[in-house]
Design a protein around this motif. Structure first.
Motif, short mmCIF file in Angstrom:
data_model
loop_
_atom_site.label_atom_id
_atom_site.label_comp_id
_atom_site.label_asym_id
_atom_site.label_seq_id
_atom_site.Cartn_x
_atom_site.Cartn_y
_atom_site.Cartn_z
N GLU A 115 -34.95 5.62 -19.31
CA GLU A 115 -36.21 5.78 -18.58
C GLU A 115 -36.74 4.48 -17.97
N THR A 116 -36.15 3.34 -18.34
CA THR A 116 -36.54 2.06 -17.72
C THR A 116 -35.64 1.70 -16.55
N GLY A 117 -34.56 2.46 -16.34
CA GLY A 117 -33.61 2.16 -15.27
C GLY A 117 -32.44 1.31 -15.73
N THR A 118 -32.33 1.12 -17.03
CA THR A 118 -31.24 0.32 -17.60
C THR A 118 -30.03 1.20 -17.92
N VAL A 119 -28.87 0.73 -17.55
CA VAL A 119 -27.62 1.43 -17.88
C VAL A 119 -27.32 1.14 -19.35
N VAL A 120 -27.27 2.21 -20.14
CA VAL A 120 -27.07 2.03 -21.58
C VAL A 120 -25.66 2.39 -22.04
N ASP A 121 -24.94 3.15 -21.24
CA ASP A 121 -23.56 3.50 -21.60
C ASP A 121 -22.85 3.95 -20.33
N VAL A 122 -21.54 3.80 -20.31
CA VAL A 122 -20.73 4.25 -19.19
C VAL A 122 -19.43 4.85 -19.73
N GLU A 123 -18.89 5.77 -18.96
CA GLU A 123 -17.57 6.31 -19.29
C GLU A 123 -16.88 6.70 -18.00
N VAL A 124 -15.57 6.61 -18.01
CA VAL A 124 -14.78 6.95 -16.83
C VAL A 124 -14.52 8.45 -16.83
N GLU A 125 -14.84 9.09 -15.72
CA GLU A 125 -14.57 10.52 -15.55
C GLU A 125 -13.18 10.72 -14.97
N SER A 126 -12.83 9.91 -13.95
CA SER A 126 -11.50 9.99 -13.36
C SER A 126 -11.17 8.65 -12.72
N SER A 127 -9.87 8.40 -12.60
CA SER A 127 -9.43 7.11 -12.09
C SER A 127 -8.00 7.21 -11.57
N PRO A 128 -7.70 6.45 -10.52
CA PRO A 128 -6.32 6.45 -10.03
C PRO A 128 -5.39 5.65 -10.94
N HIS A 129 -5.96 4.71 -11.74
CA HIS A 129 -5.15 3.90 -12.63
C HIS A 129 -6.03 3.21 -13.65
N LYS A 130 -5.55 3.12 -14.89
CA LYS A 130 -6.34 2.52 -15.96
C LYS A 130 -6.68 1.04 -15.72
N LEU A 131 -5.90 0.35 -14.89
CA LEU A 131 -6.20 -1.06 -14.61
C LEU A 131 -7.55 -1.25 -13.93
N SER A 191 -13.07 -2.82 -14.97
CA SER A 191 -13.81 -3.50 -13.91
C SER A 191 -14.90 -2.61 -13.34
N ALA A 192 -14.60 -1.34 -13.11
CA ALA A 192 -15.60 -0.41 -12.58
C ALA A 192 -16.75 -0.25 -13.57
N CYS A 193 -16.44 -0.06 -14.84
CA CYS A 193 -17.48 0.10 -15.86
C CYS A 193 -18.33 -1.16 -15.99
N GLN A 213 -5.15 1.25 -5.52
CA GLN A 213 -6.40 1.48 -4.83
C GLN A 213 -6.94 2.85 -5.21
N GLY A 214 -8.19 3.08 -4.86
CA GLY A 214 -8.77 4.40 -5.04
C GLY A 214 -10.15 4.35 -5.66
N TYR A 215 -10.64 5.52 -6.04
CA TYR A 215 -11.97 5.67 -6.60
C TYR A 215 -11.92 5.85 -8.11
N VAL A 216 -12.74 5.10 -8.80
CA VAL A 216 -12.98 5.34 -10.22
C VAL A 216 -14.34 6.02 -10.29
N ILE A 217 -14.38 7.21 -10.84
CA ILE A 217 -15.64 7.92 -10.99
C ILE A 217 -16.18 7.58 -12.37
N VAL A 218 -17.34 6.92 -12.37
CA VAL A 218 -17.96 6.45 -13.61
C VAL A 218 -19.22 7.27 -13.87
N GLN A 219 -19.37 7.73 -15.08
CA GLN A 219 -20.60 8.39 -15.48
C GLN A 219 -21.45 7.34 -16.18
N ALA A 220 -22.65 7.12 -15.64
CA ALA A 220 -23.56 6.12 -16.17
C ALA A 220 -24.74 6.82 -16.84
N TYR A 221 -25.12 6.34 -17.99
CA TYR A 221 -26.29 6.85 -18.70
C TYR A 221 -27.42 5.85 -18.48
N VAL A 222 -28.43 6.28 -17.70
CA VAL A 222 -29.53 5.41 -17.30
C VAL A 222 -30.78 5.85 -18.06
#
Length: 127
Positions: free
Chosen positions: A74-90, A94-96, A63-72
């Protein structure tokens, strides 16, 4: 059954790509501090619709928080994501994937729609 995932939306200040990865040079063009940050359309409920708790994480009671950095963009579309921190790689994929599925209102800076980087805490919790 103890498989309920709760998502908390936190600080919005990043952007993400859905089908591609941004280069470091492209990422630099995404702002962090803007006048009006993007907002997730449908809020946490919309993110929760796309979130899948990995069976292996359930089995291992991760359990826990996965902190995801999302690149949004100018249209509001998510174009890329990366994990900043996570309690576990599993939990990372799913978070991304869930963040990639949501749409945002565009971020506004000095009256213009802009590309923005947003940090999102995605919470995984077993009940």
């Amino acid at each position: 059954m103890k498989t309920v995932a709760f998502i908390l939306l936190g600080l919005l200040c990043a952007t993400t790509l859905t089908a591609q990865q941004l280069t470091p040079e492209q990422k630099e063009k995404y702002l962090i501090n803007i006048d009006t940050p993007p907002e997730m359309i449908g809020g946490m409920a919309e993110l929760a619709k796309s979130l899948v708790y990995p069976p292996e994480a359930i089995r291992d009671t991760i359990q826990g928080y996965v902190i995801v950095q999302a690149y949004v963009d100018e249209t509001g579309t998510v174009v890329d994501v990366e994990v900043e921190s996570s309690p576990h790689k599993l939990l990372n994929e799913s978070a991304c994937n869930a963040v990639r599925e949501v749409k945002f209102s565009p971020g506004i800076h000095e009256g213009e729609k802009v590309n923005v980087r947003v940090s999102l805490p995605v919470r995984f919790r077993l009940d």
